[in-house]
Design a protein around this motif. Sequence first.
Motif, PDB file in Angstrom:
ATOM      1  N   ILE A   4       1.166  27.985 -42.901  1.00  0.00           N
ATOM      2  CA  ILE A   4       0.962  28.891 -41.354  1.00  0.00           C
ATOM      3  C   ILE A   4       2.165  30.519 -41.237  1.00  0.00           C
ATOM      4  O   ILE A   4       1.066  30.946 -41.137  1.00  0.00           O
ATOM      5  CB  ILE A   4       1.411  27.729 -40.241  1.00  0.00           C
ATOM      6  N   ILE A   5       3.390  29.487 -41.646  1.00  0.00           N
ATOM      7  CA  ILE A   5       4.121  31.053 -41.862  1.00  0.00           C
ATOM      8  C   ILE A   5       3.411  32.263 -42.750  1.00  0.00           C
ATOM      9  O   ILE A   5       3.024  32.892 -42.152  1.00  0.00           O
ATOM     10  CB  ILE A   5       5.472  30.815 -41.843  1.00  0.00           C
ATOM     11  N   ASN A   6       2.995  31.987 -43.900  1.00  0.00           N
ATOM     12  CA  ASN A   6       2.347  32.932 -44.547  1.00  0.00           C
ATOM     13  C   ASN A   6       0.691  33.430 -43.843  1.00  0.00           C
ATOM     14  O   ASN A   6       0.750  34.756 -44.254  1.00  0.00           O
ATOM     15  CB  ASN A   6       1.752  32.221 -45.742  1.00  0.00           C
ATOM     16  N   GLU A   7      -0.001  32.457 -43.150  1.00  0.00           N
ATOM     17  CA  GLU A   7      -1.733  32.986 -42.668  1.00  0.00           C
ATOM     18  C   GLU A   7      -1.000  33.809 -41.742  1.00  0.00           C
ATOM     19  O   GLU A   7      -1.800  34.777 -41.937  1.00  0.00           O
ATOM     20  CB  GLU A   7      -1.901  32.163 -42.053  1.00  0.00           C
ATOM     21  N   SER A   8       0.454  33.875 -41.157  1.00  0.00           N
ATOM     22  CA  SER A   8       0.818  34.987 -40.343  1.00  0.00           C
ATOM     23  C   SER A   8       0.847  36.333 -40.515  1.00  0.00           C
ATOM     24  O   SER A   8       1.359  37.631 -40.541  1.00  0.00           O
ATOM     25  CB  SER A   8       1.529  34.580 -39.265  1.00  0.00           C
ATOM     26  N   LEU A   9       2.185  35.500 -41.834  1.00  0.00           N
ATOM     27  CA  LEU A   9       3.031  37.175 -42.730  1.00  0.00           C
ATOM     28  C   LEU A   9       2.039  38.005 -42.971  1.00  0.00           C
ATOM     29  O   LEU A   9       2.196  39.158 -43.836  1.00  0.00           O
ATOM     30  CB  LEU A   9       3.885  36.293 -42.981  1.00  0.00           C
ATOM     31  N   THR A  10       1.138  37.214 -44.030  1.00  0.00           N
ATOM     32  CA  THR A  10       0.117  37.895 -45.027  1.00  0.00           C
ATOM     33  C   THR A  10      -0.771  39.262 -43.403  1.00  0.00           C
ATOM     34  O   THR A  10       0.042  40.242 -44.866  1.00  0.00           O
ATOM     35  CB  THR A  10      -1.318  37.042 -45.430  1.00  0.00           C
ATOM     36  N   PRO A  11      -1.248  39.537 -42.912  1.00  0.00           N
ATOM     37  CA  PRO A  11      -1.361  40.599 -42.359  1.00  0.00           C
ATOM     38  C   PRO A  11      -0.766  41.652 -41.825  1.00  0.00           C
ATOM     39  O   PRO A  11      -0.460  42.626 -42.028  1.00  0.00           O
ATOM     40  CB  PRO A  11      -2.528  39.861 -41.052  1.00  0.00           C
ATOM     41  N   ILE A  12       0.305  41.005 -41.539  1.00  0.00           N
ATOM     42  CA  ILE A  12       2.167  41.957 -41.130  1.00  0.00           C
ATOM     43  C   ILE A  12       2.361  42.736 -42.701  1.00  0.00           C
ATOM     44  O   ILE A  12       2.786  43.934 -42.352  1.00  0.00           O
ATOM     45  CB  ILE A  12       3.179  41.056 -40.239  1.00  0.00           C
ATOM     46  N   ARG A  13       2.615  41.863 -43.499  1.00  0.00           N
ATOM     47  CA  ARG A  13       2.620  42.395 -45.153  1.00  0.00           C
ATOM     48  C   ARG A  13       1.567  43.748 -45.282  1.00  0.00           C
ATOM     49  O   ARG A  13       2.304  44.752 -45.439  1.00  0.00           O
ATOM     50  CB  ARG A  13       2.475  41.913 -46.111  1.00  0.00           C
ATOM     51  N   LYS A  14       0.713  43.829 -44.896  1.00  0.00           N
ATOM     52  CA  LYS A  14      -0.491  44.476 -45.498  1.00  0.00           C
ATOM     53  C   LYS A  14      -0.862  45.370 -44.442  1.00  0.00           C
ATOM     54  O   LYS A  14      -0.083  46.640 -45.067  1.00  0.00           O
ATOM     55  CB  LYS A  14      -1.524  43.717 -45.560  1.00  0.00           C
ATOM     56  N   ALA A  15      -0.160  45.397 -43.474  1.00  0.00           N
ATOM     57  CA  ALA A  15      -0.542  46.083 -42.140  1.00  0.00           C
ATOM     58  C   ALA A  15       1.230  47.023 -42.696  1.00  0.00           C
ATOM     59  O   ALA A  15       1.199  48.317 -42.302  1.00  0.00           O
ATOM     60  CB  ALA A  15      -0.058  45.666 -40.936  1.00  0.00           C
ATOM     61  N   PHE A  16       2.171  46.495 -42.894  1.00  0.00           N
ATOM     62  CA  PHE A  16       3.417  47.160 -43.119  1.00  0.00           C
ATOM     63  C   PHE A  16       3.273  48.259 -44.186  1.00  0.00           C
ATOM     64  O   PHE A  16       3.780  48.855 -44.587  1.00  0.00           O
ATOM     65  CB  PHE A  16       4.752  46.315 -43.693  1.00  0.00           C
ATOM     66  N   GLU A  17       2.143  47.511 -45.689  1.00  0.00           N
ATOM     67  CA  GLU A  17       2.265  48.546 -46.817  1.00  0.00           C
ATOM     68  C   GLU A  17       1.633  49.744 -45.722  1.00  0.00           C
ATOM     69  O   GLU A  17       1.973  51.108 -46.744  1.00  0.00           O
ATOM     70  CB  GLU A  17       1.811  47.874 -47.750  1.00  0.00           C
ATOM     71  N   GLU A  18       0.861  49.727 -45.133  1.00  0.00           N
ATOM     72  CA  GLU A  18      -0.254  51.055 -44.871  1.00  0.00           C
ATOM     73  C   GLU A  18       0.423  51.786 -44.126  1.00  0.00           C
ATOM     74  O   GLU A  18       0.416  53.155 -44.692  1.00  0.00           O
ATOM     75  CB  GLU A  18      -1.331  50.767 -44.235  1.00  0.00           C
ATOM     76  N   LYS A  19       1.305  50.751 -43.487  1.00  0.00           N
ATOM     77  CA  LYS A  19       1.821  52.052 -42.542  1.00  0.00           C
ATOM     78  C   LYS A  19       3.414  52.944 -42.770  1.00  0.00           C
ATOM     79  O   LYS A  19       3.767  54.032 -42.373  1.00  0.00           O
ATOM     80  CB  LYS A  19       2.321  51.191 -40.742  1.00  0.00           C
ATOM     81  N   ARG A  20       4.045  51.917 -43.705  1.00  0.00           N
ATOM     82  CA  ARG A  20       4.997  52.523 -43.922  1.00  0.00           C
ATOM     83  C   ARG A  20       5.034  53.891 -44.886  1.00  0.00           C
ATOM     84  O   ARG A  20       5.787  54.728 -45.020  1.00  0.00           O
ATOM     85  CB  ARG A  20       5.633  51.400 -44.914  1.00  0.00           C
ATOM     86  N   ASN A  21       3.647  53.616 -45.812  1.00  0.00           N
ATOM     87  CA  ASN A  21       3.238  54.593 -46.337  1.00  0.00           C
ATOM     88  C   ASN A  21       2.267  56.220 -45.725  1.00  0.00           C
ATOM     89  O   ASN A  21       1.930  56.638 -46.219  1.00  0.00           O
ATOM     90  CB  ASN A  21       2.779  54.308 -47.704  1.00  0.00           C
ATOM     91  N   SER A  22       2.316  55.768 -45.142  1.00  0.00           N
ATOM     92  CA  SER A  22       1.396  57.354 -44.258  1.00  0.00           C
ATOM     93  C   SER A  22       1.604  58.081 -43.256  1.00  0.00           C
ATOM     94  O   SER A  22       3.680  57.580 -42.778  1.00  0.00           O
ATOM     95  CB  SER A  22       0.408  56.253 -42.386  1.00  0.00           C
ATOM     96  N   GLU A  23       1.996  58.634 -43.067  1.00  0.00           N
ATOM     97  CA  GLU A  23       1.977  60.252 -42.691  1.00  0.00           C
ATOM     98  C   GLU A  23       2.190  60.236 -40.754  1.00  0.00           C
ATOM     99  O   GLU A  23       3.409  60.976 -40.735  1.00  0.00           O
ATOM    100  CB  GLU A  23       1.713  61.692 -43.093  1.00  0.00           C
ATOM    101  N   GLU A  24       1.710  59.448 -40.936  1.00  0.00           N
ATOM    102  CA  GLU A  24       1.572  59.492 -39.233  1.00  0.00           C
ATOM    103  C   GLU A  24       2.562  58.465 -38.382  1.00  0.00           C
ATOM    104  O   GLU A  24       3.184  58.706 -37.831  1.00  0.00           O
ATOM    105  CB  GLU A  24       0.944  58.122 -39.084  1.00  0.00           C
ATOM    106  N   LEU A  25       3.879  57.147 -39.371  1.00  0.00           N
ATOM    107  CA  LEU A  25       4.824  57.182 -38.938  1.00  0.00           C
ATOM    108  C   LEU A  25       5.559  58.126 -38.793  1.00  0.00           C
ATOM    109  O   LEU A  25       6.682  57.982 -37.728  1.00  0.00           O
ATOM    110  CB  LEU A  25       5.437  56.394 -39.872  1.00  0.00           C
ATOM    111  N   MET A  26       6.358  59.374 -39.235  1.00  0.00           N
ATOM    112  CA  MET A  26       7.151  60.072 -38.658  1.00  0.00           C
ATOM    113  C   MET A  26       6.287  61.067 -37.398  1.00  0.00           C
ATOM    114  O   MET A  26       7.621  60.917 -36.883  1.00  0.00           O
ATOM    115  CB  MET A  26       7.470  61.413 -40.123  1.00  0.00           C
ATOM    116  N   ASP A  27       5.170  61.409 -37.560  1.00  0.00           N
ATOM    117  CA  ASP A  27       4.922  61.480 -36.281  1.00  0.00           C
ATOM    118  C   ASP A  27       4.483  61.368 -35.027  1.00  0.00           C
ATOM    119  O   ASP A  27       5.316  61.431 -33.824  1.00  0.00           O
ATOM    120  CB  ASP A  27       2.858  61.823 -36.034  1.00  0.00           C
ATOM    121  N   ILE A  28       4.717  59.310 -35.828  1.00  0.00           N
ATOM    122  CA  ILE A  28       4.981  58.151 -33.840  1.00  0.00           C
ATOM    123  C   ILE A  28       6.532  58.457 -33.685  1.00  0.00           C
ATOM    124  O   ILE A  28       6.585  58.405 -32.514  1.00  0.00           O
ATOM    125  CB  ILE A  28       4.296  56.604 -34.312  1.00  0.00           C
TER     126      ILE A  28
END
Length: 329
Positions: A277-301
């Motif tokens: 149950i935990i892994n099912e919920s955390l997998t998409p969060i981890r994926k989104a984290f990788e995208e957001k953390r490496n995006s230029e958009e983060l500093m703009d936000i």
Amino acid sequence: MEKKRVFSGVQPTGNIHLGNYIGALKQFVNLQDEMDCVYCIVDMHSITVPQDPKQLRETTLDVAALYLAVGLDPKKSIIFVQSTVPQHAELSWILTCNAYMGELGRMTQFKDKGKGSDSAGAGLFTYPILMAADILLYKAHLVPVGNDQKQHIEITRDLANRFNHKYGDTFVIPDYKGIEVGARIMALDDPLKKMSKSAENIHSRISLLDSPDKVKKSIMKATTDSEGVIRLDWENKPGVSNLLTIYSAFTDRKIDDIVGQYEGAGYGQLKKDLVEIINESLTPIRKAFEEKRNSEELMDILKDGRERASEIAEQTMKEVRDKVGFIRM
Ligand code: AQP
């Protein structure tokens, strides 16, 4: 009718764990559709204990990316870093001059972290005032936090009332906003202590960015008891009660219902299912984290968040400076 304002924050002191997520972040996300939400990464709070500067910059951005990864939407919520809005420190000083040593000395977090030592940092002692400033600056009505922060909301209310009484109505008196199940998630290795980022044993907590394998190890190792019966009983079975609480938070199911499902089953089965149950919920969060953390958009936000937060903060400070008698220029 105007929307109510919400304010809360998380310290960039390490990876956000299930306690932070269930007690605070999930609430942040749920509130953003109906309220006017301001969410901060409270880096100034984190330096109350030693931090490596390089590491602090990284974890600050990690928390910002995690905010986005769990579902905070910068179009709906203001997301910013505390130190980029200097009014927090300014109001904190003014409130410090209206606070009492006695009330600060009663804060349990200071007692725990300072351990009564003369060499405990003064910042640890005055930290609740900075937290009060964070909240009052935005005239927040509600503060969604875990129940370890309840005492800090109380002192915020006291400081706001005291200021209003002394200088005239200025601050909104904020309310604690907690949740019924999961307001205090306990450590997996010692369910009598709260789950914490700074605990030494990494298996005491699950961080949102932990690998599926680490989640499995930590849950399978979690302390239970020798009775072998799955039921909610915080006094006699804190370990099992904690696992049931985490289960309920991730599935949005009532604990009674979960207990019913596991009648006659052993702890091994409950733990195995919980890992999934935990892994099912955390997998998409981890994926989104990788995208957001490496995006230029983060500093703009964060820049946009700083602008929007500063506007509100400066409005409040103009009023406060005026009331305490600082000159107008
Ligand atoms: N165990 C917990 N259960 C439920 N809620 C929790 N929170 C923290 N621990 C639990 C809530 O998470 C929000 C952010 O916490 P924080 O990072 O600002 O500070 P903290 O409470 O000091 O968190 P930690 O994890 O225990 O960090 P360290 O170890 O650095 O002190 C808050 O709303 C908090 O209530």
